[in-house]
Enzyme design. Structure first.
Site, PDB file in Angstrom:
ATOM      1  N   TRP A 100       4.334  -9.236   5.894  1.00 37.87           N
ATOM      2  CA  TRP A 100       5.355  -9.500   6.921  1.00 37.87           C
ATOM      3  C   TRP A 100       4.970 -10.687   7.783  1.00 37.87           C
ATOM      4  O   TRP A 100       5.822 -11.495   8.147  1.00 37.87           O
ATOM      5  CB  TRP A 100       5.634  -8.249   7.765  1.00 37.87           C
ATOM      6  CG  TRP A 100       6.232  -7.143   6.950  1.00 37.87           C
ATOM      7  CD1 TRP A 100       5.682  -5.928   6.693  1.00 37.87           C
ATOM      8  CD2 TRP A 100       7.478  -7.156   6.245  1.00 37.87           C
ATOM      9  NE1 TRP A 100       6.505  -5.192   5.883  1.00 37.87           N
ATOM     10  CE2 TRP A 100       7.607  -5.911   5.591  1.00 37.87           C
ATOM     11  CE3 TRP A 100       8.499  -8.108   6.093  1.00 37.87           C
ATOM     12  CZ2 TRP A 100       8.722  -5.577   4.803  1.00 37.87           C
ATOM     13  CZ3 TRP A 100       9.614  -7.774   5.309  1.00 37.87           C
ATOM     14  CH2 TRP A 100       9.710  -6.540   4.685  1.00 37.87           C
ATOM     15  N   ASP A 167       5.824  -8.553  16.118  1.00 35.95           N
ATOM     16  CA  ASP A 167       6.709  -7.804  15.233  1.00 35.95           C
ATOM     17  C   ASP A 167       6.180  -6.374  15.246  1.00 35.95           C
ATOM     18  O   ASP A 167       5.114  -6.090  14.703  1.00 35.95           O
ATOM     19  CB  ASP A 167       6.651  -8.415  13.827  1.00 35.95           C
ATOM     20  CG  ASP A 167       7.428  -7.605  12.794  1.00 35.95           C
ATOM     21  OD1 ASP A 167       8.009  -6.567  13.159  1.00 35.95           O
ATOM     22  OD2 ASP A 167       7.447  -8.026  11.613  1.00 35.95           O
ATOM     23  N   LYS A 191      12.497   2.200  10.915  1.00 31.96           N
ATOM     24  CA  LYS A 191      11.229   2.930  10.804  1.00 31.96           C
ATOM     25  C   LYS A 191      11.071   3.927  11.956  1.00 31.96           C
ATOM     26  O   LYS A 191      11.150   5.111  11.732  1.00 31.96           O
ATOM     27  CB  LYS A 191      10.067   1.946  10.724  1.00 31.96           C
ATOM     28  CG  LYS A 191       9.981   1.350   9.320  1.00 31.96           C
ATOM     29  CD  LYS A 191       9.684  -0.093   9.279  1.00 31.96           C
ATOM     30  CE  LYS A 191       9.922  -0.654   7.872  1.00 31.96           C
ATOM     31  NZ  LYS A 191       9.855  -2.108   7.844  1.00 31.96           N
TER      32      LYS A 191
HETATM   33  C1  PLP Z   1      10.076  -3.389   7.481  1.00 28.72           C
HETATM   34  C2  PLP Z   1       9.467  -4.510   8.187  1.00 28.72           C
HETATM   35  C3  PLP Z   1      10.128  -5.753   8.345  1.00 28.72           C
HETATM   36  C4  PLP Z   1      11.448  -6.062   7.688  1.00 28.72           C
HETATM   37  O1  PLP Z   1      12.504  -5.650   8.412  1.00 28.72           O
HETATM   38  P1  PLP Z   1      14.007  -5.948   7.962  1.00 28.72           P
HETATM   39  O2  PLP Z   1      14.733  -5.186   9.013  1.00 28.72           O
HETATM   40  O3  PLP Z   1      14.173  -5.421   6.573  1.00 28.72           O
HETATM   41  O4  PLP Z   1      14.233  -7.405   8.026  1.00 28.72           O
HETATM   42  C5  PLP Z   1       9.503  -6.722   9.082  1.00 28.72           C
HETATM   43  N1  PLP Z   1       8.292  -6.531   9.641  1.00 28.72           N
HETATM   44  C6  PLP Z   1       7.623  -5.363   9.499  1.00 28.72           C
HETATM   45  C7  PLP Z   1       6.288  -5.194  10.140  1.00 28.72           C
HETATM   46  C8  PLP Z   1       8.186  -4.329   8.771  1.00 28.72           C
HETATM   47  O5  PLP Z   1       7.527  -3.170   8.630  1.00 28.72           O
END
Ligand code: PLP
Length: 354
Positions: A100, A167, A191
Site C-alpha cells: 500500500w 494511511d 476494514k
Molecule cells: C485496503 C487498503 C487500501 C485500499 O483501499 P481502497 O479503499 O480499496 O482503495 C489502502 N491502504 C491500506 C493500508 C489498505 O489496507
C-alpha cells in the site's frame, strides 16, 4: 450457522450494524422512506453525516475547531493521489512498508518528486524500519500505520516537524492513539469503519491554507471541507453504515475497550503461533499487527489438512496474500474473541491430528 469471517476487507460486520442497516433500508427512522432513497440534501441525511463526522472526531479525540472530518468516495487509493495533488510542491517523504505504501508512492510520483525515507523491502516488508532524521524542507511525510498484507504495524510514530500523513485504512480506531500527532489521516471504510464505498479523511484545518491552487475541485480537500462533504452526491448508504459502526464502537465502551479486546484477540492468536510447532509467525515480533496476523505452516505438506479443518470449523478468509503466501487472519475491531478462539482450536486440532 456461524461463519468465522477473517477476510481482510471487505470484512466482518457486527450483528448490530447489520440489523440496524436492514432496519434503515426498510424504513429509516420511521420516516416511511428507505435510507437508500433519501435525498443527500434532506435533513435526515444531513443528520447522518453530521453525526458521523462528530463521532469520528470524538472517537479520535480531536476537536471540531481544529480538525475536519470528510466522508469521500474513491477509496483509500484516491487518497494516494489526493494527498499528493493537494500538498506536494517540491518534494515529499514516503516510508515504504509494503504494497500500500508502494501504491501511494507510485501515485505521488505522477504529481512530483518524492524521497523514500526508509523501507523494509529488503526483508519482504516483515518489519517496521527505523525513521532517520527527516529533512524539514520536505512538504510532508507519508506512512502506512498498519500493513494489511504483511501484518506489521507502527507502535511508535516518527516525530516530525513537517506535516505527518497516515494511511490508517486497516487500523483506524483499533487502539488509543494521539491522533493530534497527525495532520491528515485517511481510511477506506471497509476494514474497521463499515463497508466499501466511502473513505474517512480527517484533516487539520491549518493545512487547508497550504493546498496547491488550480487543482480539480473534486480532488481538493478545501472544496470538500467548504461544502461539508457534500460537494457532489455522497455515498449515502456507506456513510450510514459507517455511522452505525462508529455508534457501535462508542456503545462498546469506546476505543479504550476496543483496544483491550483487540489486544486479547491478538495475544491469543500470536501465542498459538509461537507455541504450536506447526506454525511460524511472519512479521517481526515487536512490529506485529493487532489487526492482520500473518503466519505460515512450518511444513507445507499440512496445507490440505489445515484447509479442510478450517472448512470444518467454518473458518473463512484466512488465506494469505499472494505476495506473502501462507495465512492471514484479519481480526478487525468487530470480530469477536470467539472467532479467534475457534481458529486457535482449529490450529491445535491440526497439531493433535498429526
Ligand atoms: C485496503 C487498503 C487500501 C485500499 O483501499 P481502497 O479503499 O480499496 O482503495 C489502502 N491502504 C491500506 C493500508 C489498505 O489496507
Amino acid at each position: 450457522m456461524q461463519i468465522h469471517n477473517f477476510n481482510p476487507g471487505p470484512s466482518y460486520i457486527s450483528k448490530f450494524v447489520i440489523e440496524k442497516s436492514i432496519e434503515g433500508i426498510k424504513n429509516y427512522n420511521n420516516s416511511g422512506l428507505s435510507v437508500l432513497e433519501i435525498s443527500h440534501r434532506s435533513s435526515a441525511f444531513l443528520n447522518i453525516i453530521e453525526q458521523a463526522k462528530e463521532l469520528s472526531l470524538a472517537l479520535t479525540g480531536l476537536d471540531n475547531k481544529n480538525y475536519s472530518a470528510l466522508f469521500l468516495q474513491g477509496g483509500a487509493s484516491t487518497q494516494f493521489l489526493m494527498t499528493a495533488i493537494n500538498f506536494l510542491k517540491t518534494k515529499a517523504g514516503y516510508i515504504n512498508t509494503g504494497s500500500w505504501s508502494e501504491k501511494a508512492i507510485k501515485e505521488a510520483k505522477n504529481i512530483g518528486t518524492i524521497e523514500e525515507i526508509s523501507s523494509s523491502k529488503d526483508k519482504n516488508f516483515s518489519y517496521i524500519p527505523e525513521t532517520p532524521t527527516i529533512d524539514s524542507s520536505l512538504d510532508y511525510l507519508h506512512l502506512t500505520s498498519n500493513n494489511t498484507i504483511f501484518g506489521t504495524q507502527y507502535n511508535k510514530f516518527p516525530a516530525t516537524t513537517i506535516p505527518l500523513f497516515a494511511d490508517m485504512s486497516s487500523d483506524i480506531l483499533c487502539r488509543e492513539l494521539d491522533y493530534s500527532k497527525f495532520d491528515l489521516v485517511y481510511a477506506g471504510a471497509q476494514k474497521n469503519l463499515g463497508i466499501a464505498g466511502t473513505t474517512l479523511v480527517i484533516i487539520k484545518n491549518e493545512l487547508l491554507e497550504k493546498i496547491n491552487t488550480a487543482i480539480p475541485s473534486i480532488l481538493s480537500y478545501k472544496d470538500h471541507v467548504e461544502k461539508d462533504s457534500l460537494l457532489n452526491t455522497p455515498p449515502v448508504f456507506p456513510i450510514y453504515v459507517s455511522l452505525l459502526t462508529l455508534q457501535w464502537i462508542k456503545e462498546q465502551g469506546g476505543v479504550k475497550e476496543i483496544e483491550k479486546r483487540n489486544r486479547e484477540k491478538a495475544e491469543l492468536l500470536y501465542n498459538e503461533i509461537d507455541t504450536n510447532p506447526l506454525f511460524n509467525g511472519f512479521a517481526n515480533e515487536k512490529d506485529r499487527s493487532l489487526m492482520n496476523v500473518t503466519f505460515t505452516l512450518a511444513d507445507e505438506k499440512h496445507e490440505q489438512k489445515f484447509q479442510s479443518l478450517c472448512d470444518e470449523y467454518n473458518i473463512n478468509g484466512v488465506k494469505g496474500h499472494r505476495s506473502v503466501g501462507g495465512y492471514r487472519a484479519s481480526i478487525y475491531n468487530a470480530l469477536s474473541i470467539e472467532s479467534v478462539e475457534t481458529l486457535v482450536d482449529c490450529m491445535q486440532k491440526l497439531k493433535q491430528s498429526i
